[in-house]
Design a protein around this motif. Structure first.
Motif, PDB file in Angstrom:
ATOM      1  N   LYS A   7       0.838  -1.203   0.000  1.00 44.86           N
ATOM      2  CA  LYS A   7       0.000   0.000   0.000  1.00 44.86           C
ATOM      3  C   LYS A   7       0.871   1.250   0.000  1.00 44.86           C
ATOM      4  O   LYS A   7       0.602   2.210  -0.711  1.00 44.86           O
ATOM      5  CB  LYS A   7      -0.928  -0.004   1.213  1.00 44.86           C
ATOM      6  N   SER A   8       1.932   1.224   0.779  1.00 48.62           N
ATOM      7  CA  SER A   8       2.845   2.357   0.847  1.00 48.62           C
ATOM      8  C   SER A   8       3.527   2.580  -0.504  1.00 48.62           C
ATOM      9  O   SER A   8       3.680   3.699  -0.953  1.00 48.62           O
ATOM     10  CB  SER A   8       3.881   2.120   1.937  1.00 48.62           C
ATOM     11  N   LYS A  10       2.330   1.733  -3.439  1.00 44.94           N
ATOM     12  CA  LYS A  10       1.313   2.258  -4.365  1.00 44.94           C
ATOM     13  C   LYS A  10       1.081   3.739  -4.131  1.00 44.94           C
ATOM     14  O   LYS A  10       0.956   4.521  -5.076  1.00 44.94           O
ATOM     15  CB  LYS A  10      -0.005   1.502  -4.209  1.00 44.94           C
ATOM     16  N   ASP A  11       1.027   4.153  -2.858  1.00 44.15           N
ATOM     17  CA  ASP A  11       0.844   5.579  -2.534  1.00 44.15           C
ATOM     18  C   ASP A  11       1.997   6.413  -3.073  1.00 44.15           C
ATOM     19  O   ASP A  11       1.787   7.488  -3.635  1.00 44.15           O
ATOM     20  CB  ASP A  11       0.723   5.776  -1.023  1.00 44.15           C
ATOM     21  N   GLY A  13       3.939   5.659  -5.570  1.00 40.06           N
ATOM     22  CA  GLY A  13       3.835   5.662  -7.030  1.00 40.06           C
ATOM     23  C   GLY A  13       2.777   6.649  -7.522  1.00 40.06           C
ATOM     24  O   GLY A  13       2.987   7.371  -8.495  1.00 40.06           O
ATOM     25  N   GLN A  14       1.638   6.681  -6.842  1.00 44.07           N
ATOM     26  CA  GLN A  14       0.578   7.613  -7.233  1.00 44.07           C
ATOM     27  C   GLN A  14       1.018   9.063  -7.034  1.00 44.07           C
ATOM     28  O   GLN A  14       0.766   9.915  -7.881  1.00 44.07           O
ATOM     29  CB  GLN A  14      -0.687   7.336  -6.423  1.00 44.07           C
ATOM     30  N   ARG A  15       1.680   9.339  -5.931  1.00 41.98           N
ATOM     31  CA  ARG A  15       2.174  10.705  -5.686  1.00 41.98           C
ATOM     32  C   ARG A  15       3.195  11.106  -6.746  1.00 41.98           C
ATOM     33  O   ARG A  15       3.191  12.240  -7.229  1.00 41.98           O
ATOM     34  CB  ARG A  15       2.805  10.800  -4.297  1.00 41.98           C
ATOM     35  N   ARG A  17       3.389  10.001  -9.824  1.00 40.69           N
ATOM     36  CA  ARG A  17       2.684  10.254 -11.082  1.00 40.69           C
ATOM     37  C   ARG A  17       1.984  11.608 -11.066  1.00 40.69           C
ATOM     38  O   ARG A  17       1.992  12.340 -12.049  1.00 40.69           O
ATOM     39  CB  ARG A  17       1.682   9.134 -11.358  1.00 40.69           C
ATOM     40  N   ARG A  18       1.359  11.962  -9.921  1.00 40.59           N
ATOM     41  CA  ARG A  18       0.693  13.271  -9.803  1.00 40.59           C
ATOM     42  C   ARG A  18       1.694  14.407  -9.909  1.00 40.59           C
ATOM     43  O   ARG A  18       1.436  15.417 -10.563  1.00 40.59           O
ATOM     44  CB  ARG A  18      -0.076  13.362  -8.491  1.00 40.59           C
TER      45      ARG A  18
END
Length: 95
Positions: A7-8, A10-11, A13-15, A17-18
């Motif tokens: 989960k960490s 993924k978070d 990775g999402q940050r 990308r943003r």
């Protein structure tokens, strides 16, 4: 790796990308708005003043029943408005 580590990751990775998307596509800038406002003003002012000066010269050189100054002043406003309209359309397509 545990479920919490996934989960960490993924978070993170999402940050990332943003952040990359924000860098690649910056939002509208107030300075760009001021620049656009100035460009539109000059697009209208230059043909208007040019038409007025040309009209004053023609009134002295080739007098007519009508005023060259007023005719070319209005013509300059129309030409300037067309230039500004086209410039705004081009800027709108680029967004």
């Amino acid at each position: 790796m545990s479920d919490e580590d996934d989960k960490s990751a993924k978070d993170i990775g999402q940050r990332a990308r943003r952040m990359k998307a924000a860098r690649d596509n910056p939002g509208p800038s107030p300075l760009r708005g001021i620049g656009t406002f100035g460009m539109i003003g000059w697009s209208i002012a230059v043909p208007t003043v040019g038409g007025a000066f040309l009209g004053m010269w023609l009134d002295r050189v080739a007098p007519q029943d009508f005023s060259w100054t007023i005719a070319l002043l209005l013509g300059g406003v129309v030409v300037g408005a067309v230039i500004a309209w086209g410039w705004i359309g081009k800027e709108g397509d680029g967004k």
